[in-house]
Write a protein that holds these residues in place. Structure first.
Motif, mmCIF file in Angstrom:
data_model
loop_
_atom_site.group_PDB
_atom_site.id
_atom_site.type_symbol
_atom_site.label_atom_id
_atom_site.label_comp_id
_atom_site.label_asym_id
_atom_site.label_seq_id
_atom_site.Cartn_x
_atom_site.Cartn_y
_atom_site.Cartn_z
ATOM 1 N N ALA A 149 56.630 44.605 32.557
ATOM 2 C CA ALA A 149 56.225 43.342 32.572
ATOM 3 C C ALA A 149 55.339 42.881 33.643
ATOM 4 O O ALA A 149 54.414 42.221 33.783
ATOM 5 N N LYS A 150 55.715 43.400 34.987
ATOM 6 C CA LYS A 150 54.927 43.114 36.161
ATOM 7 C C LYS A 150 53.507 43.921 36.100
ATOM 8 O O LYS A 150 52.719 43.294 36.615
ATOM 9 N N ALA A 151 53.728 44.860 35.393
ATOM 10 C CA ALA A 151 52.319 45.771 35.463
ATOM 11 C C ALA A 151 51.083 44.738 34.739
ATOM 12 O O ALA A 151 50.171 44.971 34.880
ATOM 13 N N GLY A 152 51.650 44.061 33.689
ATOM 14 C CA GLY A 152 50.918 43.491 32.964
ATOM 15 C C GLY A 152 49.948 42.115 33.642
ATOM 16 O O GLY A 152 49.021 41.639 33.496
ATOM 17 N N LEU A 153 50.469 41.828 34.859
ATOM 18 C CA LEU A 153 50.111 40.801 35.784
ATOM 19 C C LEU A 153 49.189 41.574 37.025
ATOM 20 O O LEU A 153 48.342 40.914 37.340
ATOM 21 N N ARG A 154 49.587 42.611 37.317
ATOM 22 C CA ARG A 154 48.906 43.624 38.406
ATOM 23 C C ARG A 154 47.627 44.108 37.924
ATOM 24 O O ARG A 154 46.799 43.858 38.909
ATOM 25 N N SER A 155 47.590 44.588 36.856
ATOM 26 C CA SER A 155 46.129 45.491 36.716
ATOM 27 C C SER A 155 45.651 44.816 35.404
ATOM 28 O O SER A 155 45.943 44.739 34.206
ATOM 29 N N ASN A 156 44.346 44.095 35.370
ATOM 30 C CA ASN A 156 43.746 43.358 34.420
ATOM 31 C C ASN A 156 42.590 44.143 34.049
ATOM 32 O O ASN A 156 42.062 43.885 33.023
ATOM 33 N N TYR A 157 41.735 44.823 35.130
ATOM 34 C CA TYR A 157 40.623 45.509 34.829
ATOM 35 C C TYR A 157 39.581 44.648 34.059
ATOM 36 O O TYR A 157 39.055 45.134 33.183
ATOM 37 N N GLY A 158 39.327 43.829 34.578
ATOM 38 C CA GLY A 158 38.111 42.831 33.959
ATOM 39 C C GLY A 158 38.418 41.858 33.064
ATOM 40 O O GLY A 158 37.849 40.960 32.729
ATOM 41 N N ILE A 159 39.782 41.727 32.816
ATOM 42 C CA ILE A 159 40.322 40.890 31.724
ATOM 43 C C ILE A 159 40.693 39.517 32.454
ATOM 44 O O ILE A 159 41.542 39.810 33.443
ATOM 45 N N LEU A 161 43.033 36.426 32.805
ATOM 46 C CA LEU A 161 43.903 36.013 31.788
ATOM 47 C C LEU A 161 44.126 34.526 31.987
ATOM 48 O O LEU A 161 43.591 33.816 32.709
ATOM 49 N N THR A 162 44.673 33.832 30.957
ATOM 50 C CA THR A 162 44.566 32.438 30.682
ATOM 51 C C THR A 162 45.752 32.107 31.610
ATOM 52 O O THR A 162 46.781 32.689 31.693
#
Length: 279
Positions: A149-159, A161-162
């Protein structure tokens, strides 16, 4: 070298035994310089391992492999001792939303870890409520649901997030932290850098080129065990000189110490004991 197995030591692959009883199946018409993969029609292990490995970080290579053969979006690899990981699982635990989206568009099957990485609060919450205890199951490499769950916020690689996506992830993280059972960790007796030093090196269990292990420090400065000359999974000290491997509960690695020197390691599996001498 000590090897023992419930099934005995079979050095001949199953496919070779099959061919021995059916010579016509052995591929007599295959040119000797271009043999089929020994488990054909299964996809070559090297390709499977590559797509799973690349799914951690190399979107271009994943697109190249999966675009040619979409079935590879569902590739699964055993890194060692039953540390199974799918391509989607790899992208999920490092927070690669871009790679995960591409894999799912090509048929990869999402699970609770993928939904956690994407911050799907309602989905993850409903799965936990319908299957109590599922939140404590470890993912690939023993990585917890909370870490995904934390990884989804930590690493966005150009995306980008809304605000809604960020809020959903934060809500999920808070929910998992409140549960207190979604952050499974291996027992690991702390060691100093000097303590770890004595374990480092190569260990051989046979005369073959690849018959051995290498113990080294990984990027987190933890001991790790890999194939000879290669990196591998983390070792966690369960008791003095006894380690577990990367979340695998059925395997222990014991080190034999004389004085201040490590002289060997022994891998204990359910039906195999393998001793390797330090070189």
């Amino acid at each position: 070298m000590v090897r023992s197995s419930l099934f005995g030591l079979l050095s001949v692959p199953f496919s070779s035994m099959l061919f021995a009883s059916n010579p016509s199946a052995a591929g007599e018409d295959i040119p000797p310089d271009d043999p089929l993969f020994h488990r054909y029609p299964s996809i070559d292990d090297a390709i499977v391992a590559e797509v799973v490995g690349a799914s951690h970080f190399n979107f271009d290579r994943v697109k190249e492999l999966v675009s040619q053969r979409p079935e590879l979006a569902r590739a699964t690899w055993d890194w060692a001792f039953g540390d199974w990981e799918t391509a989607l699982g790899a992208a999920s635990h490092v927070g690669r939303r871009d790679i995960a989206n591409f894999l799912m568009a090509n048929g990869a099957r999402p699970d609770i870890f993928t939904f956690a990485m994407f911050g799907k609060y309602e989905v993850v919450k409903s799965m936990i409520e319908s299957t109590p205890g599922i939140e404590s199951i470890a993912g690939p490499h023993g990585i917890s649901l909370l870490s995904h769950a934390k990884a989804g916020l930590r690493s966005n690689y150009g995306i980008t997030l809304t605000d809604q996506e960020i809020q959903a992830s934060e809500q999920l993280i808070a929910y998992l932290e409140e549960l207190g059972t979604a952050n499974r960790k291996e027992k690991d007796i702390p060691m100093s850098a000097n303590d770890k030093e004595k374990y480092l090196g190569d260990y051989r269990y046979g005369d073959g080129e690849n018959e051995g292990f290498t113990v080294r420090l990984n990027m987190r400065e933890n001991l790790s065990l890999g194939k000879l000359g290669k990196s591998g999974g983390a070792l966690f000290q369960k008791e003095p000189n006894v380690f577990t491997y990367n979340g695998i509960t059925s395997v222990e690695v014991h080190f034999e110490v004389e004085g201040d020197k490590v002289i060997s390691l022994t891998v204990y599996e359910p039906d195999l004991i393998l001793k390797a001498a330090k070189t």
